[in-house]
Design an enzyme around this catalytic site. Structure first.
Site, PDB file in Angstrom:
ATOM      1  N   CYS A   1     -40.479  84.903 -30.121  1.00 39.27           N
ATOM      2  CA  CYS A   1     -41.059  85.213 -31.427  1.00 39.27           C
ATOM      3  C   CYS A   1     -40.736  84.080 -32.410  1.00 39.27           C
ATOM      4  CB  CYS A   1     -40.460  86.531 -31.925  1.00 39.27           C
ATOM      5  SG  CYS A   1     -40.939  86.947 -33.608  1.00 39.27           S
TER       6      CYS A   1
ATOM      7  N   CYS B   1     -46.843  81.073 -33.729  1.00 39.65           N
ATOM      8  CA  CYS B   1     -46.556  82.491 -33.497  1.00 39.65           C
ATOM      9  C   CYS B   1     -46.982  82.749 -32.062  1.00 39.65           C
ATOM     10  CB  CYS B   1     -47.370  83.348 -34.473  1.00 39.65           C
ATOM     11  SG  CYS B   1     -47.474  85.090 -33.997  1.00 39.65           S
TER      12      CYS B   1
HETATM   13  N1  DGL Z   1     -45.199  86.983 -32.219  1.00 37.54           N
HETATM   14  C1  DGL Z   1     -44.342  86.865 -33.330  1.00 37.54           C
HETATM   15  C2  DGL Z   1     -44.151  85.476 -33.814  1.00 37.54           C
HETATM   16  O1  DGL Z   1     -44.128  84.602 -32.969  1.00 37.54           O
HETATM   17  C3  DGL Z   1     -44.315  88.006 -34.321  1.00 37.54           C
HETATM   18  C4  DGL Z   1     -45.544  88.216 -35.090  1.00 37.54           C
HETATM   19  C5  DGL Z   1     -45.468  89.423 -36.004  1.00 37.54           C
HETATM   20  O2  DGL Z   1     -45.078  90.506 -35.556  1.00 37.54           O
HETATM   21  O3  DGL Z   1     -45.811  89.270 -37.178  1.00 37.54           O
HETATM   22  O4  DGL Z   1     -44.004  85.197 -34.966  1.00 37.54           O
END
Ligand code: DGL
Length: 244
Positions: free
Chosen positions: A70, A175
């Site tokens: 994440c 993301c």
């Molecule tokens: N997939 C995540 C990231 O890389 C989280 C995205 C989210 O839940 O806003 O930031």
């Protein structure tokens, strides 16, 4: 070695998929925190409390290392997590920054959540090159079916028109959900080079081969989640619902 991998939802599966591709013989435990999704608009304090529960769960499952799949968690509370826990915790951003340096990129666009963009992690760590930062707050809700897919094109154009205008060719998908929009992004921008942070991390990580296993947990099983998970991982998975 048992490996924990987590994200707010299905985005981290783009990382897990690459880890499995490059390191097949490992015991993976994935946790997607769909109950607390999205992470990218939460305050640091709120996020820290939530993520500690996820990490405590993974530790209770006896994982020996944790990969933060994440960008939001990696860019905002990584140091605090390292301070709190003894277990090795790996963030998703450092290897991508190193790769951009290795490739001698001069003009870069970073697409990420509001929290990651707010941290300016890419701009600060790559302060000698031109970095355009773009907060794409609606991409995660679209990918996780919280916003109608019919708005996808509108948001892609809204977020990426400046990248197109400036003809930036190197794009960080900052993301881990965004590789799931890579085809749409390329359809709008044309020939560009998208950095998938999961691929970069998996390629630059050494893991001693072990037995092969995979368990996938989500804190909330919404309608259609199984299909998405199966499509991303290209195999049939039995999701375990686990509230934290
Ligand atoms: N997939 C995540 C990231 O890389 C989280 C995205 C989210 O839940 O806003 O930031």
């Amino acid at each position: 070695m048992r490996i924990g991998v987590f994200d707010s939802g299905i985005g981290g599966l783009t990382v897990l998929k690459e880890l499995i591709k490059y390191h097949k013989n490992q015991e993976y435990i994935y946790f997607g925190d769909t109950q607390n999704l999205p992470y990218g608009v939460k305050s640091k304090e709120e996020l820290f409390d939530i993520v500690c529960k996820v990490i405590d769960f993974l530790i209770s499952e006896d994982v020996k290392i944790i990969f933060i799949a994440c960008g939001t968690v990696s860019s905002t509370i990584y140091q605090e997590l390292r301070q709190k826990y003894k277990i090795p915790i790996v963030n998703i951003i450092d290897t991508t920054i190193a790769e951009i340096r290795r490739n001698k990129i001069t003009d870069l666009a970073v697409l990420a959540t509001p929290a990651t963009i707010g941290s300016h992690i890419f701009k600060n760590k790559l302060n000698d090159i031109n970095v355009m930062e773009i907060s794409c707050s609606q991409f995660v809700p679209i990918i996780e079916d919280k916003v109608d897919k019919k708005f996808k094109k509108i948001y892609i154009e809204q977020y990426l028109k400046e990248v197109k205008k400036e003809r930036i060719k190197d794009i960080v998908l900052g993301c881990t959900h965004y590789p799931l929009l890579e085809d749409d992004i390329k359809a709008y921008l044309g020939e560009v080079n998208c950095y998938n942070m999961g691929t970069v991390l998996a390629r630059s990580t050494y893991l001693k081969p072990d037995k092969e296993d995979l368990k996938v947990y989500f804190s909330h099983k919404y309608d259609g989640l199984d299909i998405k998970v199966n499509n991303i991982l290209e195999r049939k998975i039995d999701i375990i619902e686990k509230q934290i």
